[in-house]
Write a protein that holds these residues in place. Structure first.
Motif, PDB file in Angstrom:
ATOM      1  N   VAL A 176       0.855  -1.189   0.000  1.00 23.10           N
ATOM      2  CA  VAL A 176       0.000   0.000   0.000  1.00 23.10           C
ATOM      3  C   VAL A 176       0.886   1.232   0.000  1.00 23.10           C
ATOM      4  CG1 VAL A 176      -1.739   1.309   1.261  1.00 23.10           C
ATOM      5  CG2 VAL A 176      -1.830  -1.192   1.259  1.00 23.10           C
ATOM      6  N   THR A 177       0.684   2.093  -0.969  1.00 23.80           N
ATOM      7  CA  THR A 177       1.455   3.330  -1.042  1.00 23.80           C
ATOM      8  C   THR A 177       0.520   4.518  -1.236  1.00 23.80           C
ATOM      9  OG1 THR A 177       1.749   3.406  -3.454  1.00 23.80           O
ATOM     10  CG2 THR A 177       3.306   2.029  -2.193  1.00 23.80           C
ATOM     11  N   SER A 178       1.091   5.699  -1.121  1.00 27.34           N
ATOM     12  CA  SER A 178       0.303   6.918  -1.309  1.00 27.34           C
ATOM     13  C   SER A 178      -0.257   7.007  -2.715  1.00 27.34           C
ATOM     14  CB  SER A 178       1.151   8.146  -0.987  1.00 27.34           C
ATOM     15  OG  SER A 178       2.352   8.140  -1.739  1.00 27.34           O
ATOM     16  N   ALA A 179       0.412   6.371  -3.689  1.00 29.83           N
ATOM     17  CA  ALA A 179      -0.097   6.395  -5.063  1.00 29.83           C
ATOM     18  C   ALA A 179      -1.453   5.696  -5.154  1.00 29.83           C
ATOM     19  CB  ALA A 179       0.905   5.729  -6.004  1.00 29.83           C
ATOM     20  N   ASP A 180      -1.675   4.683  -4.320  1.00 31.08           N
ATOM     21  CA  ASP A 180      -2.971   3.994  -4.307  1.00 31.08           C
ATOM     22  C   ASP A 180      -4.067   4.917  -3.766  1.00 31.08           C
ATOM     23  OD1 ASP A 180      -2.126   1.260  -5.148  1.00 31.08           O
ATOM     24  OD2 ASP A 180      -0.927   1.405  -3.331  1.00 31.08           O
ATOM     25  N   VAL A 181      -3.725   5.712  -2.754  1.00 23.63           N
ATOM     26  CA  VAL A 181      -4.694   6.667  -2.211  1.00 23.63           C
ATOM     27  C   VAL A 181      -5.048   7.705  -3.268  1.00 23.63           C
ATOM     28  CG1 VAL A 181      -5.127   8.390  -0.418  1.00 23.63           C
ATOM     29  CG2 VAL A 181      -3.813   6.320   0.121  1.00 23.63           C
ATOM     30  N   VAL A 182      -4.037   8.221  -3.957  1.00 25.14           N
ATOM     31  CA  VAL A 182      -4.274   9.208  -5.018  1.00 25.14           C
ATOM     32  C   VAL A 182      -5.203   8.616  -6.080  1.00 25.14           C
ATOM     33  CG1 VAL A 182      -3.206  10.518  -6.884  1.00 25.14           C
ATOM     34  CG2 VAL A 182      -2.097  10.424  -4.644  1.00 25.14           C
ATOM     35  N   ALA A 183      -4.918   7.394  -6.505  1.00 21.68           N
ATOM     36  CA  ALA A 183      -5.725   6.771  -7.560  1.00 21.68           C
ATOM     37  C   ALA A 183      -7.161   6.548  -7.109  1.00 21.68           C
ATOM     38  CB  ALA A 183      -5.087   5.448  -7.979  1.00 21.68           C
ATOM     39  N   THR A 184      -7.340   6.142  -5.846  1.00 26.10           N
ATOM     40  CA  THR A 184      -8.693   5.871  -5.350  1.00 26.10           C
ATOM     41  C   THR A 184      -9.497   7.158  -5.251  1.00 26.10           C
ATOM     42  OG1 THR A 184      -7.785   4.025  -4.054  1.00 26.10           O
ATOM     43  CG2 THR A 184     -10.017   4.735  -3.543  1.00 26.10           C
ATOM     44  N   ILE A 185      -8.902   8.206  -4.689  1.00 22.76           N
ATOM     45  CA  ILE A 185      -9.623   9.481  -4.568  1.00 22.76           C
ATOM     46  C   ILE A 185      -9.933  10.054  -5.946  1.00 22.76           C
ATOM     47  CG2 ILE A 185      -9.418  11.879  -3.804  1.00 22.76           C
ATOM     48  CD1 ILE A 185      -7.962  10.861  -1.333  1.00 22.76           C
ATOM     49  N   ASN A 186      -8.989   9.985  -6.864  1.00 22.38           N
ATOM     50  CA  ASN A 186      -9.247  10.505  -8.208  1.00 22.38           C
ATOM     51  C   ASN A 186     -10.353   9.719  -8.902  1.00 22.38           C
ATOM     52  OD1 ASN A 186      -7.471  12.656  -8.184  1.00 22.38           O
ATOM     53  ND2 ASN A 186      -5.755  11.445  -8.981  1.00 22.38           N
ATOM     54  N   ARG A 187     -10.427   8.424  -8.635  1.00 22.21           N
ATOM     55  CA  ARG A 187     -11.529   7.641  -9.210  1.00 22.21           C
ATOM     56  C   ARG A 187     -12.863   8.146  -8.681  1.00 22.21           C
ATOM     57  NH1 ARG A 187     -12.254   2.823 -11.832  1.00 22.21           N
ATOM     58  NH2 ARG A 187     -14.261   1.767 -11.495  1.00 22.21           N
ATOM     59  N   MET A 188     -12.934   8.453  -7.393  1.00 24.87           N
ATOM     60  CA  MET A 188     -14.171   8.984  -6.824  1.00 24.87           C
ATOM     61  C   MET A 188     -14.515  10.338  -7.436  1.00 24.87           C
ATOM     62  SD  MET A 188     -13.714   8.057  -2.809  1.00 24.87           S
ATOM     63  CE  MET A 188     -13.222   6.408  -2.283  1.00 24.87           C
ATOM     64  N   ALA A 200       1.161  12.877  -3.981  1.00 21.01           N
ATOM     65  CA  ALA A 200       1.911  11.851  -3.254  1.00 21.01           C
ATOM     66  C   ALA A 200       3.401  12.211  -3.304  1.00 21.01           C
ATOM     67  CB  ALA A 200       1.660  10.480  -3.856  1.00 21.01           C
ATOM     68  N   PRO A 201       3.860  13.091  -2.416  1.00 21.73           N
ATOM     69  CA  PRO A 201       5.272  13.496  -2.456  1.00 21.73           C
ATOM     70  C   PRO A 201       6.247  12.365  -2.167  1.00 21.73           C
ATOM     71  CG  PRO A 201       4.162  14.383  -0.517  1.00 21.73           C
ATOM     72  CD  PRO A 201       3.101  13.806  -1.387  1.00 21.73           C
ATOM     73  N   ASP A 202       5.806  11.344  -1.449  1.00 26.06           N
ATOM     74  CA  ASP A 202       6.597  10.133  -1.262  1.00 26.06           C
ATOM     75  C   ASP A 202       5.639   8.971  -1.043  1.00 26.06           C
ATOM     76  OD1 ASP A 202       6.045   9.785   1.632  1.00 26.06           O
ATOM     77  OD2 ASP A 202       7.318  11.551   1.899  1.00 26.06           O
ATOM     78  N   ASP A 203       6.165   7.772  -0.852  1.00 32.37           N
ATOM     79  CA  ASP A 203       5.332   6.576  -0.810  1.00 32.37           C
ATOM     80  C   ASP A 203       4.366   6.533   0.368  1.00 32.37           C
ATOM     81  OD1 ASP A 203       6.348   5.594  -3.118  1.00 32.37           O
ATOM     82  OD2 ASP A 203       7.666   4.096  -2.198  1.00 32.37           O
ATOM     83  N   LEU A 204       4.651   7.297   1.418  1.00 29.20           N
ATOM     84  CA  LEU A 204       3.818   7.211   2.620  1.00 29.20           C
ATOM     85  C   LEU A 204       3.163   8.537   2.989  1.00 29.20           C
ATOM     86  CD1 LEU A 204       6.072   4.919   4.875  1.00 29.20           C
ATOM     87  CD2 LEU A 204       4.065   4.260   3.526  1.00 29.20           C
ATOM     88  N   THR A 205       3.198   9.516   2.109  1.00 29.43           N
ATOM     89  CA  THR A 205       2.616  10.828   2.396  1.00 29.43           C
ATOM     90  C   THR A 205       1.574  11.185   1.348  1.00 29.43           C
ATOM     91  OG1 THR A 205       4.682  11.575   3.400  1.00 29.43           O
ATOM     92  CG2 THR A 205       3.082  13.273   2.827  1.00 29.43           C
ATOM     93  N   VAL A 206       0.410  11.605   1.805  1.00 31.77           N
ATOM     94  CA  VAL A 206      -0.681  12.034   0.932  1.00 31.77           C
ATOM     95  C   VAL A 206      -1.029  13.473   1.290  1.00 31.77           C
ATOM     96  CG1 VAL A 206      -3.059  11.628   0.200  1.00 31.77           C
ATOM     97  CG2 VAL A 206      -1.585   9.685   0.814  1.00 31.77           C
TER      98      VAL A 206
END
Length: 518
Positions: free
Chosen positions: A121-133, A152-158
């Motif tokens: 699980v990385t911040s890129a997954d959060v970005v993708a999920t929110i953008n899908r919404m 997502a400035p790094d793997d663990l920061t949103v």
């Protein structure tokens, strides 16, 4: 005063209790084998949860906050979480921080989280999920409307960059808008049926029968596995509440919501009963506070008179059979903003109500049409009589079930009876008083109300200070009779030995609401 239509009172009460419990997003639970009982004295390892309707989809952009949430809250982690006391807490995001102006929210993810397919699980997954919404029109789209962009400035920061401060954002990130899906699977053809999440459970698609039962097995590698005591969770679609009660009595299931007058028989059968005193609020809504449909409702004195016409305790006693609490405010009593003294604003006073109507220019009352829906039908005889007592004549017009929500915003009806599931003050304020609120279809506001809403928005970065601001909004709403709340409905749970329900106040549905009794 007593309600003249007394025939079928118990049937009406059961219908009201069932409807309000469903709207309050409470659960009834069942077990697929032997009810998950604890006859041998050992802690149960399985629980079954009965839901009234099947989940429409597991697509993160379309997740339902109703009864099926018990499934997806097992499969998906959310960035934040509402605990069993109704407080937002860190979750998959171990910490979060607002900028001073409330326009940037930074979240730090926990290290080492994985999806059920093994992906990190990385911040890129959060970005993708929110953008899908944001990009997929659906039920979660409004929850992320205030997010202008997500980085997502790094793997663990949103980093969420907002259009404007949004007091509802934290609660949204603790519910449907906060789920994390694997970016690599978001475009899979089977996303609606085969969710890939990082939650404490994985959906067993081989054992699941879509539309009938949904089986989840525990992930021992989940970062918070210790908080989830059940090895197997089964959600079964059981639409008939009486059938669930019968099955509970027979020991075929372990947990179910029950009517208040069934509590004694359930206890006698060896079950425990847990009561959430306030799960939903039943209110007469003033959809036309501007008076554009029915001019009388644009006068605060008319709205105050209607509030005075209700004998709220009588409604609780006769319609809910005591399974509720009278109220004159729509805020959740388990959340900031609730003010107990506001319940003394409108004592039952028919004579005083008539005097106010006369003062407003309506000595002979007036007439209006209200929508007859599955929310209102059990309450309509009492409402008709209450309003007739002060000279207001109601004609009920039938509305099909699929059009109930749209009827509230149609501009056709000036008033409606509705049950609103209790939530955070930010969510309820927006729904009832916001310019774009579902229950404020004429976008009614005043300079005073706008200033109060702006004040609470300005305190987004300081949640501790928001409580007093919500109290001011609540006071303004009650004193200006922007709604006519009548009662909170209570939810009763019958629980088999070994099973507990952990929340004492209305909280969003979550598999974490259930635990093992001590």
């Amino acid at each position: 005063m007593t309600f003249r239509a007394s025939a079928g009172r118990r049937r009406q009460a059961l219908a009201v209790a069932t409807m309000s419990a469903a709207l309050a997003l409470t659960l009834s639970a069942c077990s697929p084998s032997g009810g998950g009982s604890n006859s041998a004295g050992t802690a149960p390892t399985t629980i079954g949860i009965g839901i009234g309707a099947q989940p429409a989809t597991f697509d993160p952009a379309q997740l339902d906050l109703g009864e099926s949430a018990v499934i997806w809250t097992g499969v998906f982690d959310t960035l934040l979480k509402v605990d069993n006391d109704g407080v937002v807490q860190p979750n998959a995001a171990k910490s979060y921080e607002y900028s001073a102006d409330g326009r940037v929210l930074t979240l730090s993810l926990r290290e080492g989280m994985t999806f059920s397919n093994g992906d990190a699980v990385t911040s890129a997954d959060v970005v993708a999920t929110i953008n899908r919404m944001k990009e997929t029109p659906g039920v979660r789209t409004p929850d992320v409307a205030s997010i202008a962009s997500v980085d997502a400035p790094d793997d663990l920061t949103v980093v969420l960059n907002l259009n404007a401060p949004d007091p509802s954002l934290l609660i949204n990130l603790a519910t449907g808008a906060g789920v994390i899906a694997d970016a690599a699977t978001l475009n899979n053809d089977d996303i609606a049926l085969n969710p890939i999440g990082s939650g404490p459970y994985v959906l067993d698609t081989a054992a699941t029968v879509t539309g009938s039962s949904y089986v989840m097995t525990k992930r021992e590698d989940h970062w918070n596995a210790a908080a989830y005591p059940f090895q197997t969770v089964t959600a079964r679609v059981l639409a008939d509440s009486q059938a669930r009660f019968n099955a509970l009595q027979a020991g075929e299931i372990s947990v179910s919501t029950i009517a208040s007058d069934q509590a004694d028989s359930i206890k006698a059968a060896g079950f425990s009963v847990h009561v959430v005193d306030a799960s939903a609020v039943g209110s007469l809504l003033f959809l036309d506070r501007t008076g554009s449909i029915v001019p009388a409702l644009g006068d605060v004195r008319v709205r105050q008179a209607i509030n005075m016409a209700f004998d709220r305790q009588l409604y609780v006693d006769q319609l809910l059979l005591g399974a509720g609490v009278p109220t004159e405010q729509f805020y959740n009593p388990g959340q900031p903003g609730y003010v107990e003294d506001l319940n003394k604003t409108y004592p039952y006073d028919v004579k005083g109500a008539k005097a106010l109507l006369a003062e407003a220019g309506y000595p002979d009352g007036f007439a209006l049409t209200m929508p007859s829906t599955y929310f209102s039908q059990a309450t309509e005889p009492a409402l008709t009589q209450t309003l007739a007592d002060i000279g207001i004549t109601v004609t009920w017009e039938s509305v099909p079930p699929q059009e109930v929500v749209s009827s509230l915003s149609s501009g056709k009806y000036a008033m409606a009876w509705f049950y609103e599931g209790l939530n955070s003050p930010s969510i309820m304020t927006r729904s009832d008083l916001g310019a774009d609120g579902l229950l404020n279809p004429t976008s009614y506001t005043t300079p005073e109300l706008t200033a109060l809403l702006d004040k609470v928005n300005s305190l987004t970065a300081d949640p501790d200070a928001q409580g007093a601001a919500y109290e001011e909004i609540n006071k303004y709403s009650v004193e200006n009779a922007l709604v006519a709340p009548v009662y909170y409905t209570s939810t009763y749970y019958g629980l088999a030995k070994g099973i507990s329900f952990l929340a004492d106040t209305a909280v969003p549905l979550d598999i974490a609401n259930y635990g093992i009794a001590g």
